[in-house]
Design an enzyme around this catalytic site. Structure first.
Site, short mmCIF file in Angstrom:
data_model
loop_
_atom_site.label_atom_id
_atom_site.label_comp_id
_atom_site.label_asym_id
_atom_site.label_seq_id
_atom_site.Cartn_x
_atom_site.Cartn_y
_atom_site.Cartn_z
N GLU A 92 -19.83 -16.55 -10.62
CA GLU A 92 -20.18 -15.27 -11.16
C GLU A 92 -20.88 -14.24 -10.28
O GLU A 92 -21.76 -14.83 -9.43
CB GLU A 92 -21.32 -15.43 -12.29
N ASN A 115 -23.28 -19.00 -19.30
CA ASN A 115 -24.28 -19.52 -20.08
C ASN A 115 -24.63 -19.12 -21.17
O ASN A 115 -25.14 -19.87 -22.24
CB ASN A 115 -25.56 -20.00 -19.13
N HIS A 135 -23.50 -16.63 -8.53
CA HIS A 135 -23.94 -17.76 -9.51
C HIS A 135 -22.96 -18.82 -9.32
O HIS A 135 -21.59 -18.86 -9.96
CB HIS A 135 -24.46 -17.47 -10.77
P1 NAD Z 1 -32.84 -28.76 -7.07
O1 NAD Z 1 -34.29 -29.16 -7.89
O2 NAD Z 1 -31.82 -30.05 -6.97
O3 NAD Z 1 -32.98 -28.35 -5.54
C1 NAD Z 1 -34.01 -27.33 -5.18
C2 NAD Z 1 -34.35 -27.69 -3.79
O4 NAD Z 1 -34.92 -26.42 -3.48
C3 NAD Z 1 -35.24 -28.74 -3.69
O5 NAD Z 1 -34.30 -29.45 -2.57
C4 NAD Z 1 -36.56 -28.01 -3.03
O6 NAD Z 1 -37.12 -29.04 -2.04
C5 NAD Z 1 -36.06 -26.95 -2.69
N1 NAD Z 1 -37.21 -25.94 -2.22
C6 NAD Z 1 -38.22 -25.74 -3.32
N2 NAD Z 1 -38.88 -24.72 -2.75
C7 NAD Z 1 -38.49 -24.35 -1.44
C8 NAD Z 1 -38.76 -23.37 -0.57
N3 NAD Z 1 -39.70 -22.50 -0.51
N4 NAD Z 1 -37.87 -23.11 0.54
C9 NAD Z 1 -36.82 -23.95 0.73
N5 NAD Z 1 -36.48 -25.06 -0.17
C10 NAD Z 1 -37.22 -25.02 -1.11
O7 NAD Z 1 -32.19 -27.46 -7.79
P2 NAD Z 1 -30.66 -27.26 -8.20
O8 NAD Z 1 -30.25 -27.80 -9.44
O9 NAD Z 1 -30.16 -27.50 -6.98
O10 NAD Z 1 -31.00 -25.59 -8.44
C11 NAD Z 1 -31.12 -24.70 -7.33
C12 NAD Z 1 -30.70 -23.22 -8.07
O11 NAD Z 1 -29.61 -23.01 -8.50
C13 NAD Z 1 -31.61 -22.71 -9.10
O12 NAD Z 1 -32.03 -21.58 -9.11
C14 NAD Z 1 -30.86 -23.19 -10.28
O13 NAD Z 1 -31.31 -22.10 -11.41
C15 NAD Z 1 -29.64 -22.74 -9.83
N6 NAD Z 1 -28.38 -23.17 -10.55
C16 NAD Z 1 -28.43 -24.49 -10.84
C17 NAD Z 1 -27.17 -25.20 -11.56
C18 NAD Z 1 -27.32 -26.66 -12.15
O14 NAD Z 1 -26.33 -26.96 -12.83
N7 NAD Z 1 -28.16 -27.51 -11.61
C19 NAD Z 1 -26.21 -24.20 -11.86
C20 NAD Z 1 -26.32 -22.90 -11.11
C21 NAD Z 1 -27.35 -22.37 -10.51
#
Ligand code: NAD
Length: 291
Positions: A152, A190, A140
């Protein structure tokens, strides 16, 4: 186990930062997304962020060029088949993540380690749906990935010690610091941060303080670099609410109930910085408190 080839799935906000830090640490990165546009944008963002590091003299032009050359993008997940490690960072929906692992696993070596950057989905449940729960764990990252020092490491019930030790080594090679968390809702950061933000919103809701007094109090009284309401706007109020709901549902304790005022802001579409308005209004020169 020696890790060299890393497949990063999802090239959004987090995935591009993850590809960036792995490539800079010398790993060969295959970055996959269903959207070609997301991949093209990710390469631009990574380039810009590397440029910023060059300007700050954190890295050299040569290191930047070498890192960019180590990243290959693809819309075909089977191109990640020879990876030693998968870091899944796609959209936060369980059925999306399950389908990704289902499609990818037939192409992978049985030795490959699977990790997910999920913020809220059970690592144990995701791992149990794969062919290798022992080689599955949570990795994480914090946002923005290139700047934040912490990762994490989350062990599911079935995660093997060797998987955990390998991933500890990977985090160290990234130049980051790991903290170990067991697989319970919202892990450590979190679990502690969001109830504090939620309490700040209650403090506003009950009229104990204004937006300005609450943020000033916590910045100057607790030495926090950002006030909790400013931080909530930065994270996104929809994300804050989703994490409170994960804590409330997953731990079944009323102390995690989301503040009705947070719910109201989300209903209004006042989601924080990304929407131009949240606890502050960002549409003018300087952010103005909305209450
Ligand atoms: P985001 O919406 O910016 O990006 C997600 C991406 O995944 C998109 O580009 C989408 O096209 C792609 N995607 C969707 N389905 C897919 C598939 N089947 N194969 C390949 N790509 C696919 O989201 P994010 O903020 O980057 O979050 C991504 C992950 O990170 C989530 O699990 C989220 O919980 C985790 N996360 C987010 C944060 C934050 O602050 N945003 C922090 C820690 C962890």
């Amino acid at each position: 186990m020696e890790i060299q080839r890393v497949g990063v799935i999802g090239a959004g906000q987090m995935g591009n930062g993850i590809a960036h830090v792995f490539a800079l640490a010398g790993y060969d990165v295959r970055l996959n997304d269903v959207s070609q546009e997301a991949l093209e944008n990710a390469v631009l963002v990574i380039g810009r962020n590397l440029d910023r590091q060059v300007r700050r003299q954190a890295i050299t032009e040569d290191e930047k060029a070498a890192a960019l050359a180590r990243i290959v993008t693809t819309v075909k997940s089977e191109d990640l088949g020879d990876s030693d490690l998968i870091v899944e960072s796609a959209t936060e929906r369980e059925e999306v993540k399950r389908a990704i692992f289902d499609n990818l696993i037939p192409h992978l070596s049985p030795e490959a380690i699977l990790t997910t950057n999920t913020s809220s989905i059970s690592i144990t449940r995701l791992g149990a749906a794969t062919d290798r729960p022992g080689k599955f764990m949570g990795l994480h990252f914090m946002n923005p990935v290139p700047l934040m020092q912490l990762v994490e490491l989350i062990r599911g019930i079935a995660t093997e010690e060797q998987t955990f030790e390998t991933m500890k080594g990977v985090v160290a090679r990234l130049g980051k610091t790991s903290a170990n968390a067991e697989d319970f809702p919202a892990f450590i950061v979190n679990r502690i941060l969001l109830p504090m933000i939620n309490e700040a919103v209650y403090t506003l809701y009950e009229g104990v303080g204004t937006v300005d007094s609450i943020d000033t109090a916590m910045k100057l009284g607790a030495n926090h670099p950002m006030g909790p309401l400013e931080l909530a706007d930065f994270i996104g109020l929809d994300t804050c609410l989703a994490i409170m709901n994960v804590l409330h549902d997953g731990l079944a304790d009323t102390k995690y109930r989301p503040c009705p005022l947070m719910v109201k802001y989300v209903e209004a579409g006042w989601l924080g910085r990304k929407a131009g308005r949240g606890f502050y209004d960002y549409r003018g020169e300087t952010p103005m408190p909305t209450r």
